[in-house]
Scaffold this motif. Structure first.
Motif, PDB file in Angstrom:
ATOM      1  N   SER A 231     -45.224  -4.537  76.098  1.00 22.59           N
ATOM      2  CA  SER A 231     -43.899  -4.829  75.547  1.00 22.59           C
ATOM      3  C   SER A 231     -42.882  -5.038  76.665  1.00 22.59           C
ATOM      4  N   MET A 232     -41.660  -5.418  76.261  1.00 17.62           N
ATOM      5  CA  MET A 232     -40.625  -5.769  77.234  1.00 17.62           C
ATOM      6  C   MET A 232     -39.254  -5.403  76.673  1.00 17.62           C
ATOM      7  N   ALA A 233     -38.400  -4.857  77.541  1.00 17.98           N
ATOM      8  CA  ALA A 233     -36.996  -4.624  77.210  1.00 17.98           C
ATOM      9  C   ALA A 233     -36.153  -5.320  78.270  1.00 17.98           C
ATOM     10  N   LEU A 234     -35.279  -6.230  77.831  1.00 18.49           N
ATOM     11  CA  LEU A 234     -34.445  -7.005  78.750  1.00 18.49           C
ATOM     12  C   LEU A 234     -32.970  -6.677  78.535  1.00 18.49           C
ATOM     13  N   TRP A 235     -32.214  -6.756  79.606  1.00 15.30           N
ATOM     14  CA  TRP A 235     -30.760  -6.541  79.585  1.00 15.30           C
ATOM     15  C   TRP A 235     -30.074  -7.885  79.783  1.00 15.30           C
ATOM     16  N   TYR A 236     -29.044  -8.136  78.950  1.00 16.67           N
ATOM     17  CA  TYR A 236     -28.264  -9.362  79.112  1.00 16.67           C
ATOM     18  C   TYR A 236     -27.093  -9.109  80.048  1.00 16.67           C
ATOM     19  N   ASP A 237     -26.854 -10.022  80.944  1.00 19.08           N
ATOM     20  CA  ASP A 237     -25.798  -9.950  81.954  1.00 19.08           C
ATOM     21  C   ASP A 237     -24.432 -10.010  81.272  1.00 19.08           C
ATOM     22  N   SER A 238     -23.784  -8.854  81.138  1.00 16.53           N
ATOM     23  CA  SER A 238     -22.503  -8.808  80.433  1.00 16.53           C
ATOM     24  C   SER A 238     -21.608  -7.713  81.007  1.00 16.53           C
ATOM     25  N   VAL A 239     -21.971  -6.447  80.770  1.00 19.87           N
ATOM     26  CA  VAL A 239     -21.153  -5.309  81.190  1.00 19.87           C
ATOM     27  C   VAL A 239     -21.469  -4.928  82.638  1.00 19.87           C
ATOM     28  N   LEU A 240     -20.456  -4.459  83.359  1.00 16.67           N
ATOM     29  CA  LEU A 240     -20.625  -3.996  84.732  1.00 16.67           C
ATOM     30  C   LEU A 240     -20.790  -2.481  84.754  1.00 16.67           C
ATOM     31  N   GLU A 241     -21.156  -1.958  85.904  1.00 22.02           N
ATOM     32  CA  GLU A 241     -21.390  -0.516  86.012  1.00 22.02           C
ATOM     33  C   GLU A 241     -20.119   0.300  85.826  1.00 22.02           C
ATOM     34  N   ASN A 242     -18.947  -0.342  85.927  1.00 25.38           N
ATOM     35  CA  ASN A 242     -17.691   0.357  85.665  1.00 25.38           C
ATOM     36  C   ASN A 242     -17.236   0.233  84.218  1.00 25.38           C
ATOM     37  N   GLY A 243     -18.053  -0.410  83.374  1.00 18.73           N
ATOM     38  CA  GLY A 243     -17.739  -0.540  81.965  1.00 18.73           C
ATOM     39  C   GLY A 243     -16.987  -1.805  81.592  1.00 18.73           C
ATOM     40  N   SER A 260     -32.335  -2.131  87.021  1.00 19.93           N
ATOM     41  CA  SER A 260     -33.283  -1.141  87.538  1.00 19.93           C
ATOM     42  C   SER A 260     -33.841  -0.248  86.444  1.00 19.93           C
ATOM     43  N   ALA A 261     -33.153  -0.199  85.287  1.00 19.42           N
ATOM     44  CA  ALA A 261     -33.545   0.720  84.220  1.00 19.42           C
ATOM     45  C   ALA A 261     -34.432   0.077  83.157  1.00 19.42           C
ATOM     46  N   CYS A 262     -34.741  -1.220  83.284  1.00 21.48           N
ATOM     47  CA  CYS A 262     -35.533  -1.888  82.246  1.00 21.48           C
ATOM     48  C   CYS A 262     -36.462  -2.921  82.874  1.00 21.48           C
ATOM     49  N   ASP A 263     -36.987  -3.817  82.041  1.00 23.78           N
ATOM     50  CA  ASP A 263     -38.007  -4.772  82.512  1.00 23.78           C
ATOM     51  C   ASP A 263     -37.436  -6.045  83.110  1.00 23.78           C
ATOM     52  N   GLY A 264     -36.130  -6.264  82.991  1.00 25.61           N
ATOM     53  CA  GLY A 264     -35.590  -7.478  83.560  1.00 25.61           C
ATOM     54  C   GLY A 264     -34.188  -7.766  83.068  1.00 25.61           C
ATOM     55  N   ILE A 265     -33.593  -8.829  83.596  1.00 24.01           N
ATOM     56  CA  ILE A 265     -32.244  -9.242  83.235  1.00 24.01           C
ATOM     57  C   ILE A 265     -32.238 -10.703  82.826  1.00 24.01           C
TER      58      ILE A 265
END
Length: 631
Positions: A231-243, A260-265
């Motif tokens: 399986s795979m979990a991806l993050w979409y490029d939207s929010v920054l580390e400061n919220g 770093s916390a998931c399978d890709g961006i």
């Protein structure tokens, strides 16, 4: 509608006037324990439909016992070559199509003259079903079609705008709450048989919420890997580390923590080559270039590279820097053309422009290797060259293994093209059209399939439509399938055109195995509807039969007895095809009560052979109309 004593039989009542009711029963058969949840069915016809979840509350209250049984994918993920893990340049398609859940929401198919279908599976690795529901659950017809070709499927979890921000503050406030959301997402994917999630947080996050987001992603990713291998979990490029909500169009220190916390961006679309150069040199990307899916908006909204019929320019630049790509909304091809009957031609053109920057994979599975080239839609439904249903239809569950559709330039003025042909078919809704010009300097040309089973073959039967040949082999491996066109004399450029209705490569020994019977046929969720001078039956049939042995099932009905005993039993009439051991009978007009009817299930083997009638499944249903005293 009322249910009475569902342990032994089910009785449903429809009041046709103040003093009448219709009752029915199937006695001595346990009732399957699936609730009749209204949102899983069309309110007018009771046809099974797919839908998403609209809120956090609906997600957290989701129960497996209330899941939609018709939306459970039944096709396991096929092995493929090369494997996804070893593919350095991956291609994801995000299916953002006019809001989603269109004709494809009808899980047993729909009447549609010119639907959107996708069949270039060998070019892609990941399919994401996208909509703006909070939780987008892919219709099982998409998951089945993708899995058949070795492509994994992702649902979408999205939060947006002010309401999305409030939702995030609630579920990301602490470990218990974010784990509860992740657990439900994992359970939903596991239940419905798809392979992961695209996480799309498109609203600002508070200090606590943004701190917990990487923890949520890591927990979700780990749990998905544990419950659904591959399986795979991806993050979409939207929010920054400061919220802050600020699309970066790249992987960088501001969004690295999520990557770093998931399978890709999946990056946003307004990147430049400078962004690609920076990412390639960025330390966090080293060893994970394949996990960076550079987004390409086919609609070309904003300042983007390529898009529309120049999407190939974006892919060329992305591949130059060794990244994967996420192609967003290729349904633009369908939406942009005024005449939807031109869709196949325009879609083939679109993907041919991209083909130089896509990497072909092929499903790898044991024999039998069977395909009629059906793309999951047609103007008629065929079986062995004869029309079974004479109307337009759409059902991706009917899509069979697809070849590689392409156009190739040959020597001189020669060329070769393969494409789907909806004008005629042997089985399903389309055939394979092979056409071109054989140049004078060549005696033959081969149209390659692009996929095969890669299984060891000893004694096989090869069938092209109704003609079969037996081959005696020892320890051979089936690596590829092709159609060879050869000139019969002469030395001039020779135009050619041929249609292939079906190819089957069978294990000869398997043909001697006796067919199995259909077992445990049960009937439930019965609804009677009165129309204009007619009575309609709606009910769910379920049975047991090994899925790996069947191509599809044919579901029939017939009248066994009616009000006039002098009228003999009726002949079997086809209701429809089922592609799993579950079928919803809808709007079936039956004789007036009292009556006794029979529902019959006939399996059709993967090789296309029908089994003896003695092995079919049957379930009878009696029904009466009673008068009640209003007092």
């Amino acid at each position: 509608i009322q249910s009475i004593d569902c342990r032994l039989y089910t009785e449903y009542r429809l009041y046709t006037d103040e003093n009448a009711k219709v009752t029915s029963s199937t006695k001595n058969e346990p009732i399957c324990a699936f609730p009749f949840t209204a949102k899983h069915y069309d309110p007018d016809t009771t046809e099974p439909i797919s839908s998403g979840l609209q809120s956090l509350e609906e997600l957290l209250s989701w129960k497996r016992s209330e899941a939609n049984p018709f939306n459970v994918a039944t096709v396991p993920l096929a092995n493929r070559e090369p494997s996804l893990a070893s593919t350095p340049h991956r291609t994801l398609v995000s299916h953002d199509m006019m809001g989603g859940y269109l004709d494809d929401r009808f899980l047993q198919g729909a009447e549609s003259d010119a639907p959107y279908v996708f069949y270039h599976w060998q070019y892609i690795d990941v399919f994401n079903y996208f909509s703006h529901n909070t939780v987008t659950i892919p219709p099982s017809v998409w998951t089945n079609a993708a899995h058949r070709h070795g492509v994994i499927v992702l649902g979408t979890f999205i939060t947006e705008w002010t309401d999305g921000g409030k939702m995030c503050e609630v579920f990301l406030k602490e470990e218990e709450s974010y784990r509860a959301v992740a657990d439900r997402l994992v359970q939903i994917a596991h239940c419905y048989g798809f392979d992961g999630w695209l996480i799309n947080i498109e609203n600002p996050l508070g200090e606590t919420a943004v701190k917990n987001t990487p923890l949520f992603l890591r927990y979700l990713t780990d749990q998905m890997h544990e419950r659904v291998p591959g399986s795979m979990a991806l993050w979409y490029d939207s929010v920054l580390e400061n919220g802050q909500l600020k699309w970066q169009n790249e992987l960088n220190p501001s969004n690295r923590v999520f990557f770093s916390a998931c399978d890709g961006i999946f990056t946003n679309y307004n990147w430049t080559e400078q962004n690609l150069e920076g990412m390639k040199a960025y330390s966090a990307a080293q060893g994970r270039l394949a996990d960076i899916f550079v987004g390409v908006d086919v609609f070309a909204r904003g300042e983007v590279v390529g898009g529309k019929l120049e999407t190939n320019k974006a892919l060329e630049m992305i591949r130059k820097h060794d990244f994967s790509t996420a192609i967003f909304a290729p349904g633009w091809v369908y939406e942009s053309i005024p005449d939807k009957n031109d869709f196949r031609k325009e879609q083939d053109k679109f993907w041919s422009l991209l083909s130089d920057f896509l990497y072909v994979h092929r499903p790898s599975s044991p024999l039998p290797f069977v395909s009629s080239f059906c793309q999951g839609a047609g103007t008629s439904l065929y079986w062995r060259g004869q029309r079974e249903v004479d109307r337009s239809w759409f059902n991706l569950d009917a899509q069979e293994l697809q070849p590689l559709y392409y156009r190739e330039t040959l020597e001189g003025e020669g060329w070769l093209r393969t494409q789907g042909c909806p004008e005629d078919a042997w089985s399903g809704g389309s055939s394979l059209l092979v056409e071109g010009v054989l140049p004078s300097m060549l005696s033959k040309v081969c149209a390659r399939w692009g996929s095969a089973s890669n299984t060891v073959c000893n004694n096989v039967c090869v069938c092209v439509c109704a003609r079969c040949s037996q081959l005696e082999l020892q320890g051979c491996a089936l690596r590829d399938v092709c159609v060879s066109v050869q000139r019969d004399g002469g030395d001039k450029d020779t135009p050619f055109k041929c249609r292939v209705g079906e190819i089957m490569i069978l294990d000869a020994e398997s043909l001697s195995v006796p067919p199995l019977p259909v077992q445990s046929v049960c009937l439930y969720d019965v609804v009677w509807l009165r129309g204009a001078n007619k009575l309609n039956l709606n009910a769910t049939l379920r049975w047991r039969y090994p899925a790996q042995l069947v191509r599809h099932f044919l579901v029939y009905w017939r009248r066994l007895r009616g009000p006039d005993p002098r009228i003999p039993s009726g002949k079997l009439a086809l209701i429809g095809r089922a592609y799993c051991p579950l079928f919803r009978v809808t709007e079936l007009t039956v004789p007036e009560p009292p009556g006794l009817l029979e529902l019959v299930v006939e399996p059709v083997s993967r090789e296309g052979f029908r089994v003896p009638e003695s092995q079919w499944g049957r379930r009878s249903l009696s029904y009466t109309e009673e008068r009640t005293d209003q007092s």
